[in-house]
Design a protein around this motif. Structure first.
Motif, PDB file in Angstrom:
ATOM      1  N   LYS A   1     -18.545 -16.895  -0.794  1.00  0.00           N
ATOM      2  CA  LYS A   1     -19.533 -16.570  -1.442  1.00  0.00           C
ATOM      3  C   LYS A   1     -20.741 -17.579  -0.758  1.00  0.00           C
ATOM      4  O   LYS A   1     -21.917 -17.207  -0.618  1.00  0.00           O
ATOM      5  CB  LYS A   1     -19.453 -16.991  -2.844  1.00  0.00           C
ATOM      6  N   GLU A   2     -20.514 -19.006  -0.534  1.00  0.00           N
ATOM      7  CA  GLU A   2     -21.207 -19.921  -0.028  1.00  0.00           C
ATOM      8  C   GLU A   2     -21.602 -19.438   1.259  1.00  0.00           C
ATOM      9  O   GLU A   2     -22.861 -19.540   2.059  1.00  0.00           O
ATOM     10  CB  GLU A   2     -20.592 -21.297   0.130  1.00  0.00           C
ATOM     11  N   ARG A   3     -20.897 -18.851   2.283  1.00  0.00           N
ATOM     12  CA  ARG A   3     -21.035 -18.613   3.441  1.00  0.00           C
ATOM     13  C   ARG A   3     -21.907 -17.253   3.459  1.00  0.00           C
ATOM     14  O   ARG A   3     -22.872 -16.982   4.487  1.00  0.00           O
ATOM     15  CB  ARG A   3     -19.733 -18.161   4.295  1.00  0.00           C
ATOM     16  N   LEU A   4     -21.640 -16.161   2.749  1.00  0.00           N
ATOM     17  CA  LEU A   4     -22.433 -15.172   2.653  1.00  0.00           C
ATOM     18  C   LEU A   4     -23.903 -15.479   2.376  1.00  0.00           C
ATOM     19  O   LEU A   4     -24.680 -15.100   2.654  1.00  0.00           O
ATOM     20  CB  LEU A   4     -21.852 -14.149   1.557  1.00  0.00           C
TER      21      LEU A   4
ATOM     22  N   TYR B   1     -27.537 -14.971   4.447  1.00  0.00           N
ATOM     23  CA  TYR B   1     -28.528 -14.126   3.998  1.00  0.00           C
ATOM     24  C   TYR B   1     -29.737 -15.010   4.175  1.00  0.00           C
ATOM     25  O   TYR B   1     -30.883 -14.599   4.520  1.00  0.00           O
ATOM     26  CB  TYR B   1     -28.169 -13.932   2.640  1.00  0.00           C
ATOM     27  N   ARG B   2     -29.609 -16.388   3.788  1.00  0.00           N
ATOM     28  CA  ARG B   2     -30.670 -17.149   3.933  1.00  0.00           C
ATOM     29  C   ARG B   2     -31.157 -17.366   5.575  1.00  0.00           C
ATOM     30  O   ARG B   2     -32.461 -17.252   5.933  1.00  0.00           O
ATOM     31  CB  ARG B   2     -30.497 -18.488   3.409  1.00  0.00           C
ATOM     32  N   ARG B   3     -30.253 -17.661   6.254  1.00  0.00           N
ATOM     33  CA  ARG B   3     -30.651 -17.587   7.753  1.00  0.00           C
ATOM     34  C   ARG B   3     -31.440 -16.230   8.033  1.00  0.00           C
ATOM     35  O   ARG B   3     -32.551 -16.291   8.993  1.00  0.00           O
ATOM     36  CB  ARG B   3     -29.469 -17.751   8.630  1.00  0.00           C
TER      37      ARG B   3
END
Length: 65
Positions: free
Chosen positions: A45-48, A52-54
């Motif tokens: 979840k953190e990687r996703l 997304y924010r990048r």
């Protein structure tokens, strides 16, 4: 004599392993990292969210007029 030495070494190794597991659990609790079933998808979840924010940038606060 060798059987007793093997038993002592084996007991020591199992004890160290259990202390490692307990320490890891306590570290996660202290830092607020999920444990149990939630820990398996927490990292994904953190990687996703980071990906997304990048791509789309950070979420902007909506103005309330």
């Amino acid at each position: 004599m060798t059987g007793a030495a093997i038993g002592i070494v084996l007991g020591f190794a199992v004890g160290l392993y259990l202390l490692f597991l307990l320490g890891n659990y306590l570290r996660k609790k202290a830092k607020g990292i999920p444990t149990g079933e939630c820990s398996s998808c927490h990292g994904r979840k953190e990687r996703l969210i980071q990906q997304y924010r990048r791509k789309y940038g950070p979420k902007k606060a909506e103005s309330q007029d």
